[in-house]
Design an enzyme around this catalytic site. Structure first.
Site, PDB file in Angstrom:
ATOM      1  N   HIS A  67      23.047  -1.091  12.825  1.00 40.95           N
ATOM      2  CA  HIS A  67      24.371  -0.568  13.172  1.00 40.95           C
ATOM      3  C   HIS A  67      24.885  -1.311  14.398  1.00 40.95           C
ATOM      4  CE1 HIS A  67      23.844   2.769  10.373  1.00 40.95           C
ATOM      5  NE2 HIS A  67      22.588   2.792  10.790  1.00 40.95           N
TER       6      HIS A  67
ATOM      7  N   GLY B  91      -1.086  -1.169   8.801  1.00 43.95           N
ATOM      8  CA  GLY B  91      -0.458   0.116   8.519  1.00 43.95           C
ATOM      9  C   GLY B  91       0.444   0.624   9.629  1.00 43.95           C
TER      10      GLY B  91
ATOM     11  N   LYS C 230      10.917  -9.187  17.312  1.00 45.04           N
ATOM     12  CA  LYS C 230      11.250 -10.613  17.438  1.00 45.04           C
ATOM     13  C   LYS C 230      10.381 -11.422  16.492  1.00 45.04           C
ATOM     14  CE  LYS C 230      12.933 -10.265  22.066  1.00 45.04           C
ATOM     15  NZ  LYS C 230      12.688 -10.284  23.450  1.00 45.04           N
TER      16      LYS C 230
ATOM     17  N   ASN D  47       0.837  -1.187   0.000  1.00 38.35           N
ATOM     18  CA  ASN D  47       0.000   0.000   0.000  1.00 38.35           C
ATOM     19  C   ASN D  47       0.882   1.250   0.000  1.00 38.35           C
ATOM     20  OD1 ASN D  47      -2.289   1.707   0.289  1.00 38.35           O
ATOM     21  ND2 ASN D  47      -3.338   0.106   1.447  1.00 38.35           N
TER      22      ASN D  47
END
Length: 186
Positions: free
Chosen positions: A114, A141, A165, A84
């Site tokens: 990172h 969404g 997770k 979407n």
């Protein structure tokens, strides 16, 4: 010795400012600009650009623009996948999406990460962990899927979730952090 791209694709620390990687991101950005600037009545032109940008797509991929990604070639979809409006896929390493998966507006899939250690992070090197989303999944969404996550087949992720997770198959999960709320009928 491995190239920076080889390091990137194998999940090792790599230099994102590498000339080859910078060139490939620029190529993707130019295709994205072209794609996102097309009017809605240009479906054929849109499909031509999508096949260049996302060469590892299944049949009937639908991408509602605007859409953003890093490279494009690391997005691997099954058939009948739907994105979407305003999705972001940081596809530094493979993002695999199963057939018939629906991805809601403003969903963000992040493989890029990172180092946790501040000294390693200060080096400017980064790394990535793949994301795998099963078949028949619905991601609501404004969900964020973090690096290394696997979402099982037929699961539903509630809107606004932050998926940190793995989520098993056949569940409804939601929240920040995203947790299994209940089992769904298989």
């Amino acid at each position: 010795m491995k190239t920076e791209k080889q390091k990137m694709l194998s999940g090792q620390l790599y230099d994102a400012s590498d000339i080859q990687l910078t060139k490939e991101r620029l190529e993707a950005r130019l295709l994205l600009k072209e794609l996102n600037d097309l009017s809605e009545d240009k479906a054929e032109s849109k499909n031509v650009i999508l096949h260049k940008l996302l060469p590892n797509q299944g049949k009937n991929l639908f991408v509602q623009t605007p859409f953003y990604c890093d490279y494009g070639y690391n997005i691997i979809t099954g058939n009948d996948v739907y994105f979407n409006f305003n999705c972001v896929v940081l596809d530094v390493i493979p993002v695999t999406i199963g057939s018939r998966t629906l991805i809601g507006p403003n969903v963000q899939l992040y493989t890029a990460t990172h180092p946790i250690n501040h000294k390693e992070r200060a080096s400017g090197l980064e790394l990535a962990k793949p994301i795998t989303i099963g078949e028949d999944v619905w991601i609501g969404g404004s969900t964020v899927v973090c690096p290394g996550v696997v979402i099982g087949d037929r699961s539903v992720i509630g809107a606004g979730s932050v998926v940190t997770k793995n989520i098993p198959a056949d569940v409804f999960a939601a929240g920040n952090p995203c947790k299994v709320i209940r089992k769904l009928e298989a």
